[in-house]
Design an enzyme around this catalytic site. Structure first.
Site, PDB file in Angstrom:
ATOM      1  N   SER A  83       0.922  -1.269   0.139  1.00  0.00           N
ATOM      2  CA  SER A  83      -0.035  -0.145  -0.005  1.00  0.00           C
ATOM      3  C   SER A  83       1.005   1.293   0.139  1.00  0.00           C
ATOM      4  CB  SER A  83      -0.984  -0.072   1.235  1.00  0.00           C
ATOM      5  OG  SER A  83      -1.646  -1.132   1.279  1.00  0.00           O
ATOM      6  N   ASN A  84       1.821   1.378   0.814  1.00  0.00           N
ATOM      7  CA  ASN A  84       2.479   2.461   0.666  1.00  0.00           C
ATOM      8  C   ASN A  84       3.714   2.723  -0.332  1.00  0.00           C
ATOM      9  OD1 ASN A  84       2.385   3.629   3.721  1.00  0.00           O
ATOM     10  ND2 ASN A  84       2.615   1.447   3.986  1.00  0.00           N
ATOM     11  N   LYS A 202      -0.022 -10.942   6.573  1.00  0.00           N
ATOM     12  CA  LYS A 202       0.279  -9.523   7.247  1.00  0.00           C
ATOM     13  C   LYS A 202      -0.987  -8.814   7.496  1.00  0.00           C
ATOM     14  CE  LYS A 202       1.346  -4.795   6.217  1.00  0.00           C
ATOM     15  NZ  LYS A 202       1.334  -3.570   4.961  1.00  0.00           N
ATOM     16  N   SER A 204      -3.307  -5.927   8.931  1.00  0.00           N
ATOM     17  CA  SER A 204      -2.840  -4.550   9.290  1.00  0.00           C
ATOM     18  C   SER A 204      -4.233  -3.628   9.908  1.00  0.00           C
ATOM     19  CB  SER A 204      -2.849  -3.693   7.874  1.00  0.00           C
ATOM     20  OG  SER A 204      -1.523  -3.919   7.348  1.00  0.00           O
ATOM     21  N   GLY A 228       0.901  -5.361  11.085  1.00  0.00           N
ATOM     22  CA  GLY A 228       0.922  -4.512   9.915  1.00  0.00           C
ATOM     23  C   GLY A 228       1.060  -3.196  10.332  1.00  0.00           C
ATOM     24  N   VAL A 245       5.553  -5.643   9.607  1.00  0.00           N
ATOM     25  CA  VAL A 245       5.569  -4.727   8.140  1.00  0.00           C
ATOM     26  C   VAL A 245       5.008  -3.486   8.392  1.00  0.00           C
ATOM     27  CG1 VAL A 245       5.135  -4.807   5.545  1.00  0.00           C
ATOM     28  CG2 VAL A 245       5.454  -6.966   6.735  1.00  0.00           C
TER      29      VAL A 245
END
Length: 333
Positions: A83-84, A202, A204, A228, A245
């Site tokens: 996403s980042n 992961k 989040s 996450g 992460v």
């Protein structure tokens, strides 16, 4: 109620138990009872921001520059095209070029996780195979969400099973409800954890109860849980998560690796103090200001952040001032 108190409150029950135990004996983290993991995901993984030029082209030279700086930080590996990394804004050709660029610069002992989730199962399989050919060690597969009303547990289990069956690399599930509006159901996770090529998730979502239950229910499987976000990293470790992460690792990678080490060594009081100082900066570069905030903060710590791709807009001057104030108030600037 102060903002820092409000943000930290979900951690209190876990932290209280840890602090009660800390003066009496040091309790180090260990792999949960069960099978030894075929691929060890313990440690911190920054989900890399993708650098763009002023004309919004991927700037591979700037990417390599950031990678040189990250090489001195004891990350377990790197995540690209999450996403980042502005993954939805990259063309298929760019996605593969980013993976190849990072793989060339990354030491062989560090893992490369690459986002390969698409809306269709077929497209996800094709991209996952291509990512492996470009050098990815692990496929990070986000939940398909465009038709979220039809994404039942059965549909998602079928999707991930077909991807894992076809993938030449291990698969890590990726649940990020803040972006997808879809939380990968726990029952689906527990079913998928039994697949020999699905090695972790992961998570989040920030639900500590769910993270703990996932660890507990999968402890007999070759399956690892990655927190996450840096905001609940310590609490996740306390409940058995393997690693994190964390977007904030693009900016404060060394402190996050220090938090990882403190938790593993059972130094819970020191870990708590450090975790508290990370909560507000983490919220600032995720929930408050998102990727534009993350990239701006990177510049203050010697990395290249640069612009985002449209339609993501840069921060306004008041937002920049607020972001800087958050890092300063917690002792980072």
């Amino acid at each position: 109620m102060a903002l820092s108190t409000c943000l930290a409150s979900p951690l209190r029950p876990t932290l209280a138990a840890l602090l009660w135990a800390a003066p009496r004996q040091r309790r180090e983290l260990s792999t949960p009872t069960g099978l030894e993991h075929t691929l060890d995901l313990r440690g911190i993984f920054p989900p890399l921001a993708t650098p763009f030029s002023p004309t919004q082209e991927v700037d591979y030279a700037r990417l390599e520059g950031n990678l040189r700086r990250y090489a001195s930080i004891p990350f377990r590996g790197l995540v690209v095209l999450g996403s980042n990394g502005e993954y939805p804004y990259l063309a298929p050709r760019e996605r593969l070029e980013v993976v190849s660029c990072v793989r060339r610069a990354l030491p062989k002992d560090r893992l490369l996780l690459a986002g390969s989730g698409c809306e269709s199962t077929q497209a996800t399989i094709e991209l996952t195979v291509s990512m492996a050919e470009a050098g990815a060690d692990v496929a990070l597969v986000v939940t398909p969400c465009y038709y979220r009303g039809a994404m039942t547990s059965a549909a998602l289990v079928q999707h991930y099973t077909e991807v894992a069956d076809a993938s030449p690399t291990p698969v890590v599930l990726y649940s990020v409800p803040a972006n997808t509006g879809l939380d990968l159901p726990l029952e689906a996770v527990l079913t998928l954890a039994q697949h020999p090529n699905i090695i972790g998730i992961k998570d989040s979502g920030g639900d500590i109860t769910r993270i703990g239950l996932t660890v507990h229910k999968t402890k007999q499987e070759d399956f690892q849980v990655l927190a996450g976000s840096a905001g609940f990293l310590m609490a996740s470790y306390a409940l058995g998560a393997s690693g994190g992460v964390c977007a904030l690792a693009n900016v404060l990678g060394a402190p996050l690796c220090q938090l990882d080490r403190l938790c593993r060594e059972g130094r819970w009081q020191e870990a708590r103090d450090l975790q508290h100082r990370l909560i507000e900066p983490n919220a600032a570069v995720t929930r408050w200001f998102g990727i534009p905030g993350l990239k701006k903060a990177m510049e203050w710590f010697g990395y290249y952040g640069g612009p985002c791709r449209a339609p993501l807009a840069p921060l306004s001057p008041p937002q920049v001032e607020e972001l800087r104030g958050t890092f300063s108030a917690n002792g980072w600037l």
